[in-house]
Design a protein around this motif. Structure first.
Motif, PDB file in Angstrom:
ATOM      1  N   ALA A  54      50.496  46.251  67.845  1.00  0.00           N
ATOM      2  CA  ALA A  54      51.606  45.660  67.102  1.00  0.00           C
ATOM      3  C   ALA A  54      51.836  44.199  67.466  1.00  0.00           C
ATOM      4  CB  ALA A  54      52.887  46.458  67.346  1.00  0.00           C
ATOM      5  N   LEU A  55      51.684  43.854  68.752  1.00  0.00           N
ATOM      6  CA  LEU A  55      52.005  42.509  69.223  1.00  0.00           C
ATOM      7  C   LEU A  55      50.779  41.645  69.483  1.00  0.00           C
ATOM      8  CD1 LEU A  55      54.887  43.312  71.759  1.00  0.00           C
ATOM      9  CD2 LEU A  55      55.061  42.767  69.328  1.00  0.00           C
ATOM     10  N   GLY A  56      49.606  42.284  69.539  1.00  0.00           N
ATOM     11  CA  GLY A  56      48.400  41.550  69.860  1.00  0.00           C
ATOM     12  C   GLY A  56      48.180  41.352  71.339  1.00  0.00           C
ATOM     13  N   LYS A  57      49.099  41.857  72.167  1.00  0.00           N
ATOM     14  CA  LYS A  57      48.993  41.746  73.622  1.00  0.00           C
ATOM     15  C   LYS A  57      49.993  42.701  74.247  1.00  0.00           C
ATOM     16  CE  LYS A  57      52.475  38.092  73.977  1.00  0.00           C
ATOM     17  NZ  LYS A  57      52.804  36.740  74.493  1.00  0.00           N
ATOM     18  N   LEU A  58      49.902  42.868  75.566  1.00  0.00           N
ATOM     19  CA  LEU A  58      50.895  43.635  76.303  1.00  0.00           C
ATOM     20  C   LEU A  58      51.790  42.655  77.049  1.00  0.00           C
ATOM     21  CD1 LEU A  58      49.100  46.749  77.862  1.00  0.00           C
ATOM     22  CD2 LEU A  58      50.815  46.695  76.048  1.00  0.00           C
ATOM     23  N   PRO A  59      53.067  42.537  76.690  1.00  0.00           N
ATOM     24  CA  PRO A  59      53.960  41.632  77.414  1.00  0.00           C
ATOM     25  C   PRO A  59      54.070  42.044  78.879  1.00  0.00           C
ATOM     26  CG  PRO A  59      54.949  42.382  75.353  1.00  0.00           C
ATOM     27  CD  PRO A  59      53.737  43.211  75.570  1.00  0.00           C
ATOM     28  N   SER A  60      54.124  41.061  79.774  1.00  0.00           N
ATOM     29  CA  SER A  60      54.219  41.353  81.205  1.00  0.00           C
ATOM     30  C   SER A  60      55.642  41.270  81.722  1.00  0.00           C
ATOM     31  CB  SER A  60      53.334  40.389  82.003  1.00  0.00           C
ATOM     32  OG  SER A  60      53.692  39.040  81.756  1.00  0.00           O
ATOM     33  N   ARG A  61      56.554  40.690  80.926  1.00  0.00           N
ATOM     34  CA  ARG A  61      57.933  40.537  81.374  1.00  0.00           C
ATOM     35  C   ARG A  61      58.841  40.414  80.165  1.00  0.00           C
ATOM     36  NH1 ARG A  61      60.447  35.955  85.536  1.00  0.00           N
ATOM     37  NH2 ARG A  61      62.299  37.154  86.082  1.00  0.00           N
TER      38      ARG A  61
END
Length: 241
Positions: free
Chosen positions: A85-92
């Motif tokens: 969905a976001l194109g990445k995994l948020p880290s924070r």
């Protein structure tokens, strides 16, 4: 057959439905009046949400715990959905999915933090610790105890700065510890550097990780996967600059 379903606040019902929809949840009920409300389900997990005016995600203390016997399956499903969905995994920040980890309490868990700051903890009991952490608050080396504290600061409190302070002190001690434990601590330290945007520092800690041979096995399987994720995040940042 009694069943308890958590009711969690949110800032926007549409944003909440979009987020959980990316994880694989389905809307089973939605109401606009007299109160904005929605019910979501993912297989055996039910979550209900209501809009709370004035809610600030950073100040939201709402949480619940999902007990499962397939924590790794759910972790892969939810992180895969969020990455798509976001194109990445948020880290924070909000939203994000924290890494799956074994805890000293004898549980293996990860945390889903939604856009409104709700913490949905998902875990399962594990028969025995396989990551160098003794059960209970006093067992094992100081680094093991500190690693648990730093993990709590980083994942449960979204406070990587405090996690860095306690972990750096423990890493500086002249303490003999198993290679797997030091490996895990350095991977978390690199992770914290990435969360704080200290990319050069993260690269340096990953270089230290490369110098350690903790042997193959389940003790560091999560950390090996995390190393790969961190390197991908750092590469993405370089491409964006």
């Amino acid at each position: 057959m009694e069943k308890m379903i958590p009711l969690l606040p949110c800032t926007s019902i549409n944003e909440t439905l979009d987020f959980y929809g990316s994880l694989g949840f389905e809307v089973t009920y939605r109401q606009q009046a007299p109160n904005v409300y929605a019910a979501l389900a993912f297989e055996g997990i039910d979550l209900h949400f209501y809009v709370l005016k004035g809610l600030v995600p950073q100040d939201n203390f709402s949480t619940c715990y999902v007990v499962t016997d397939r924590v790794d399956v759910l972790y892969e499903r939810f992180t895969g959905g969020l990455r798509a969905a976001l194109g990445k995994l948020p880290s924070r920040g909000f939203p994000r999915v924290n890494p799956v980890k074994n805890l000293r309490s004898g549980n293996r868990q990860f945390i889903v933090i939604d856009p409104s700051g709700n913490y949905v903890r998902i875990g399962q009991p594990i028969a025995e610790q396989t990551n160098g952490l003794a059960k209970g608050p006093l067992g094992g080396p100081k680094l093991a105890r500190t690693l648990e504290t730093a993990t709590m600061f980083a994942d449960s409190h979204d406070d990587p700065e405090s996690a860095v302070r306690v972990l750096d002190r423990a890493l500086a001690l002249d303490e003999e510890v198993p290679a797997a434990l030091r490996f895990r601590a350095l991977v978390l330290r690199a992770d914290l550097a990435v969360r704080l945007g200290a990319d050069e520092e993260a690269v340096a800690f990953l270089s230290e990780v490369d110098k350690i041979d903790p042997e193959a096995g389940p003790a560091v399987a999560d950390e090996r996967r995390r190393v790969q994720d961190l390197r991908e995040q750092l590469l993405d940042r370089v491409k964006q600059t």
